[in-house]
Scaffold this motif. Sequence first.
Motif, PDB file in Angstrom:
ATOM      1  N   VAL A 164       0.097  -4.829 -10.097  1.00 25.23           N
ATOM      2  CA  VAL A 164      -0.856  -5.789 -10.665  1.00 25.23           C
ATOM      3  C   VAL A 164      -0.153  -6.602 -11.760  1.00 25.23           C
ATOM      4  CG1 VAL A 164      -2.974  -6.038 -11.999  1.00 25.23           C
ATOM      5  CG2 VAL A 164      -2.904  -4.452 -10.071  1.00 25.23           C
ATOM      6  N   GLU A 165       0.547  -5.918 -12.652  1.00 28.18           N
ATOM      7  CA  GLU A 165       1.301  -6.627 -13.699  1.00 28.18           C
ATOM      8  C   GLU A 165       2.287  -7.612 -13.085  1.00 28.18           C
ATOM      9  OE1 GLU A 165       2.182  -4.215 -17.662  1.00 28.18           O
ATOM     10  OE2 GLU A 165       2.879  -3.142 -15.865  1.00 28.18           O
ATOM     11  N   SER A 166       3.017  -7.145 -12.093  1.00 26.95           N
ATOM     12  CA  SER A 166       4.027  -7.973 -11.448  1.00 26.95           C
ATOM     13  C   SER A 166       3.411  -9.230 -10.841  1.00 26.95           C
ATOM     14  CB  SER A 166       4.733  -7.147 -10.368  1.00 26.95           C
ATOM     15  OG  SER A 166       5.671  -7.925  -9.688  1.00 26.95           O
ATOM     16  N   LEU A 167       2.301  -9.069 -10.162  1.00 32.63           N
ATOM     17  CA  LEU A 167       1.639 -10.184  -9.506  1.00 32.63           C
ATOM     18  C   LEU A 167       1.159 -11.232 -10.507  1.00 32.63           C
ATOM     19  CD1 LEU A 167       0.447 -11.459  -6.909  1.00 32.63           C
ATOM     20  CD2 LEU A 167      -1.609 -10.108  -7.358  1.00 32.63           C
ATOM     21  N   PHE A 168       0.495 -10.781 -11.575  1.00 29.92           N
ATOM     22  CA  PHE A 168      -0.123 -11.726 -12.496  1.00 29.92           C
ATOM     23  C   PHE A 168       0.802 -12.204 -13.610  1.00 29.92           C
ATOM     24  CE2 PHE A 168      -3.834  -9.772 -10.505  1.00 29.92           C
ATOM     25  CZ  PHE A 168      -4.474 -10.926 -10.086  1.00 29.92           C
ATOM     26  N   GLU A 169       1.865 -11.470 -13.876  1.00 27.38           N
ATOM     27  CA  GLU A 169       2.785 -11.870 -14.942  1.00 27.38           C
ATOM     28  C   GLU A 169       4.104 -12.440 -14.412  1.00 27.38           C
ATOM     29  OE1 GLU A 169       1.875 -12.013 -18.018  1.00 27.38           O
ATOM     30  OE2 GLU A 169       0.004 -10.885 -17.819  1.00 27.38           O
ATOM     31  N   GLY A 170       4.300 -12.375 -13.093  1.00 29.97           N
ATOM     32  CA  GLY A 170       5.513 -12.941 -12.513  1.00 29.97           C
ATOM     33  C   GLY A 170       6.747 -12.076 -12.675  1.00 29.97           C
ATOM     34  N   TYR A 171       6.566 -10.771 -12.811  1.00 29.13           N
ATOM     35  CA  TYR A 171       7.703  -9.866 -12.954  1.00 29.13           C
ATOM     36  C   TYR A 171       8.354  -9.625 -11.589  1.00 29.13           C
ATOM     37  CZ  TYR A 171       5.290  -8.804 -17.366  1.00 29.13           C
ATOM     38  OH  TYR A 171       4.663  -8.877 -18.572  1.00 29.13           O
ATOM     39  N   GLU A 172       9.596  -9.221 -11.606  1.00 23.92           N
ATOM     40  CA  GLU A 172      10.329  -8.917 -10.384  1.00 23.92           C
ATOM     41  C   GLU A 172      10.018  -7.487  -9.958  1.00 23.92           C
ATOM     42  OE1 GLU A 172      12.305 -10.985  -8.692  1.00 23.92           O
ATOM     43  OE2 GLU A 172      12.128 -12.621 -10.126  1.00 23.92           O
ATOM     44  N   SER A 173       9.618  -7.306  -8.712  1.00 22.00           N
ATOM     45  CA  SER A 173       9.374  -5.957  -8.212  1.00 22.00           C
ATOM     46  C   SER A 173      10.113  -5.787  -6.893  1.00 22.00           C
ATOM     47  CB  SER A 173       7.873  -5.692  -8.039  1.00 22.00           C
ATOM     48  OG  SER A 173       7.317  -6.582  -7.100  1.00 22.00           O
ATOM     49  N   ARG A 174      10.578  -4.568  -6.667  1.00 18.60           N
ATOM     50  CA  ARG A 174      11.304  -4.254  -5.445  1.00 18.60           C
ATOM     51  C   ARG A 174      10.879  -2.882  -4.931  1.00 18.60           C
ATOM     52  NH1 ARG A 174      12.327  -8.636  -6.694  1.00 18.60           N
ATOM     53  NH2 ARG A 174      14.315  -9.751  -6.791  1.00 18.60           N
ATOM     54  N   ALA A 175      10.774  -2.794  -3.619  1.00 17.23           N
ATOM     55  CA  ALA A 175      10.584  -1.512  -2.949  1.00 17.23           C
ATOM     56  C   ALA A 175      11.978  -0.956  -2.675  1.00 17.23           C
ATOM     57  CB  ALA A 175       9.817  -1.708  -1.655  1.00 17.23           C
ATOM     58  N   ILE A 176      12.137   0.337  -2.869  1.00 14.13           N
ATOM     59  CA  ILE A 176      13.425   0.993  -2.627  1.00 14.13           C
ATOM     60  C   ILE A 176      13.329   1.703  -1.279  1.00 14.13           C
ATOM     61  CG2 ILE A 176      15.084   2.709  -3.441  1.00 14.13           C
ATOM     62  CD1 ILE A 176      13.802   2.307  -6.281  1.00 14.13           C
ATOM     63  N   GLU A 233       0.832  -1.207   0.000  1.00 13.88           N
ATOM     64  CA  GLU A 233       0.000   0.000   0.000  1.00 13.88           C
ATOM     65  C   GLU A 233       0.864   1.253   0.000  1.00 13.88           C
ATOM     66  OE1 GLU A 233      -2.955  -0.082   3.083  1.00 13.88           O
ATOM     67  OE2 GLU A 233      -3.901  -1.887   2.273  1.00 13.88           O
ATOM     68  N   GLN A 234       1.958   1.230   0.753  1.00 11.71           N
ATOM     69  CA  GLN A 234       2.883   2.366   0.757  1.00 11.71           C
ATOM     70  C   GLN A 234       3.522   2.539  -0.618  1.00 11.71           C
ATOM     71  OE1 GLN A 234       5.049   0.795   4.260  1.00 11.71           O
ATOM     72  NE2 GLN A 234       5.061   2.945   4.896  1.00 11.71           N
ATOM     73  N   VAL A 235       3.843   1.431  -1.291  1.00 11.46           N
ATOM     74  CA  VAL A 235       4.409   1.516  -2.640  1.00 11.46           C
ATOM     75  C   VAL A 235       3.407   2.206  -3.568  1.00 11.46           C
ATOM     76  CG1 VAL A 235       5.132   0.172  -4.665  1.00 11.46           C
ATOM     77  CG2 VAL A 235       5.986  -0.451  -2.389  1.00 11.46           C
ATOM     78  N   CYS A 236       2.139   1.847  -3.437  1.00  8.59           N
ATOM     79  CA  CYS A 236       1.104   2.454  -4.285  1.00  8.59           C
ATOM     80  C   CYS A 236       0.924   3.942  -4.009  1.00  8.59           C
ATOM     81  CB  CYS A 236      -0.225   1.732  -4.090  1.00  8.59           C
ATOM     82  SG  CYS A 236      -0.230   0.047  -4.733  1.00  8.59           S
ATOM     83  N   GLU A 237       1.251   4.386  -2.807  1.00  8.25           N
ATOM     84  CA  GLU A 237       1.081   5.792  -2.441  1.00  8.25           C
ATOM     85  C   GLU A 237       2.257   6.681  -2.849  1.00  8.25           C
ATOM     86  OE1 GLU A 237       0.293   5.541   1.749  1.00  8.25           O
ATOM     87  OE2 GLU A 237      -1.696   4.688   1.415  1.00  8.25           O
ATOM     88  N   LEU A 238       3.358   6.095  -3.298  1.00  6.61           N
ATOM     89  CA  LEU A 238       4.497   6.905  -3.740  1.00  6.61           C
ATOM     90  C   LEU A 238       4.095   7.742  -4.944  1.00  6.61           C
ATOM     91  CD1 LEU A 238       7.269   4.170  -3.531  1.00  6.61           C
ATOM     92  CD2 LEU A 238       6.988   6.106  -1.970  1.00  6.61           C
ATOM     93  N   VAL A 257       5.976   8.437 -16.122  1.00  9.17           N
ATOM     94  CA  VAL A 257       6.139   7.265 -15.264  1.00  9.17           C
ATOM     95  C   VAL A 257       4.788   6.593 -15.047  1.00  9.17           C
ATOM     96  CG1 VAL A 257       6.914   6.482 -12.987  1.00  9.17           C
ATOM     97  CG2 VAL A 257       8.050   8.417 -14.067  1.00  9.17           C
ATOM     98  N   ALA A 258       4.751   5.273 -15.197  1.00  4.64           N
ATOM     99  CA  ALA A 258       3.511   4.523 -14.952  1.00  4.64           C
ATOM    100  C   ALA A 258       3.208   4.498 -13.451  1.00  4.64           C
ATOM    101  CB  ALA A 258       3.653   3.098 -15.470  1.00  4.64           C
ATOM    102  N   GLU A 259       1.940   4.358 -13.114  1.00  4.89           N
ATOM    103  CA  GLU A 259       1.529   4.296 -11.710  1.00  4.89           C
ATOM    104  C   GLU A 259       1.960   2.978 -11.084  1.00  4.89           C
ATOM    105  OE1 GLU A 259      -2.439   5.303 -10.673  1.00  4.89           O
ATOM    106  OE2 GLU A 259      -2.551   6.870 -12.199  1.00  4.89           O
ATOM    107  N   ASN A 260       2.400   3.039  -9.846  1.00  7.90           N
ATOM    108  CA  ASN A 260       2.879   1.844  -9.156  1.00  7.90           C
ATOM    109  C   ASN A 260       1.773   0.805  -8.953  1.00  7.90           C
ATOM    110  OD1 ASN A 260       5.367   3.043  -9.052  1.00  7.90           O
ATOM    111  ND2 ASN A 260       5.240   3.587  -6.900  1.00  7.90           N
ATOM    112  N   THR A 261       0.540   1.244  -8.755  1.00  5.99           N
ATOM    113  CA  THR A 261      -0.559   0.303  -8.556  1.00  5.99           C
ATOM    114  C   THR A 261      -0.684  -0.616  -9.761  1.00  5.99           C
ATOM    115  OG1 THR A 261      -1.711   1.921  -7.180  1.00  5.99           O
ATOM    116  CG2 THR A 261      -3.029   0.091  -8.061  1.00  5.99           C
ATOM    117  N   TRP A 262      -0.706  -0.045 -10.948  1.00  3.33           N
ATOM    118  CA  TRP A 262      -0.802  -0.837 -12.165  1.00  3.33           C
ATOM    119  C   TRP A 262       0.414  -1.761 -12.297  1.00  3.33           C
ATOM    120  CZ3 TRP A 262      -3.769  -3.010 -15.424  1.00  3.33           C
ATOM    121  CH2 TRP A 262      -3.278  -3.489 -16.630  1.00  3.33           C
TER     122      TRP A 262
END
Length: 141
Positions: A37-49, A14-19, A29-34
Motif C-alpha cells: 500500500v505504501e509503495s503504491l501510494f508513495e511511489g516507492y520501489e518494490s520487488r518480488a524475490i 496476492e502471493q507477496v501478501c501471503e509470504l 518485520v512489517a507486513e507485506n500488505t502494508w
Amino acid sequence: MEVLLQPVTRKNYEQVCELEVSKEQEALVAENTWSLVESLFEGYESRAIYANKELVGFFMWVHETSEKTSIWRFMIDQKFQNKGIGRKALDLALNEIKQSTKLREIEICYNPKNPVAKDFYSSFGFTEVGMDEDMLAVINV
C-alpha cells in the motif's frame, strides 16, 4: 539456485501478501500488505524475490533524495530462509539501487534485537551509525 528480483504486479501481489516470516520474526518485520500500500501510494520501489521461479520474498526501497536511498523492507518467507537466497537478493537489490548516478549513500534500519541482522548487513559493507528505535546502518557509495 537462480535468484531474481521482479516487479510486484497484478499477477503476483496476492502471493507477496501471503509470504510469512516465523512467529519469532513477526515483531521484527512489517507486513507485506502494508508495504505494498505504501509503495503504491508513495511511489516507492518494490520487488518480488524469486528463487528458481518460485516467489520467496519481498523488497522495498525509497529514494529519499538523488543522493540517498533507504531500504525499508526486506523479507524472505520462513520456508526459504537459511538457503542463501536473502544474500543473493540483497546483492541484486544493491546493484539495482547503485544504478542511480548521483547516489552517495544507501541506508537500512533494523531492530537491534534481530540476532542476525548486524552480521548479515555488515558483510555487505553496511556500518552502524546510530540508533533511535532501530539501528541505522549505511553504505557510502
